[in-house]
Design a protein around this motif. Sequence first.
Motif: not given
Length: 228
Positions: A10-36
């Motif tokens: 939601h805070d990403c500038k690249l996806f700020a203008d992506v419509p809600p349905e497309s945003f939902t699909r992005l969120a569904a495919m995404a996963r969290i990565c943590r780096f030290r």
Amino acid sequence: MPLNVAEILHDCKLFADVPPESFTRLAAMARICRFRKGQLIFRDGEACPGAYVVGRGLVRVYKSAVGGKEHVLHMVGPGETFAEVAAVGRFPCPASAEAVAESTCVLLPIDRFQASLQNDHALCLGMMTGMSRWVRYLVGLIEDVVLRDAAGRLARYLLQASDAEAAVTLPGLKRHVASHLNLTSETLSRTLRRLVEAGLIAQPDATRIKLLDLERLRQVAEGVYPRI
């Protein structure tokens, strides 16, 4: 408090203008990565794993010469992306990426991300706006190197990196910032001192900077203020 996928995207500038349905699909495919801190995320020339979005922390994207010299292309903070161009174009990573602080990112895996780009025109149109902002940023980097002196480059960087309280936290190693601005570490330190002496900034410690005079800093960044 742990961040979730939706908050980071939601805070990403690249996806700020992506419509809600497309945003939902992005969120569904995404996963969290943590780096030290200090962890290498990928190397120049490796297969691109997908597009990354920084939720917390800081990542440096850099190129290395044969002799070992490095140049920082971009310091990527919260709300910003890296490897997105390689993910869209489906080509190898054009640079290396390293977490310079403990970082939490979202990864959009390349295969699913590519499938969405091919089937979701609304997503593509929304991302085009975000990508145009990225191109504008790159043009600004070229302007910095060609048209601005050390004080102008540093002033512009500080203005862009400042938070709502007009403060900037530098990476642990100033040489990363110096490389990003195409300066030596010594020139960066001298220029910081000059901005402090001119009353434009305060530097309470090695990594924290407080912007004291935003208008004069903007004038320095644009080259219309007497030389610092």
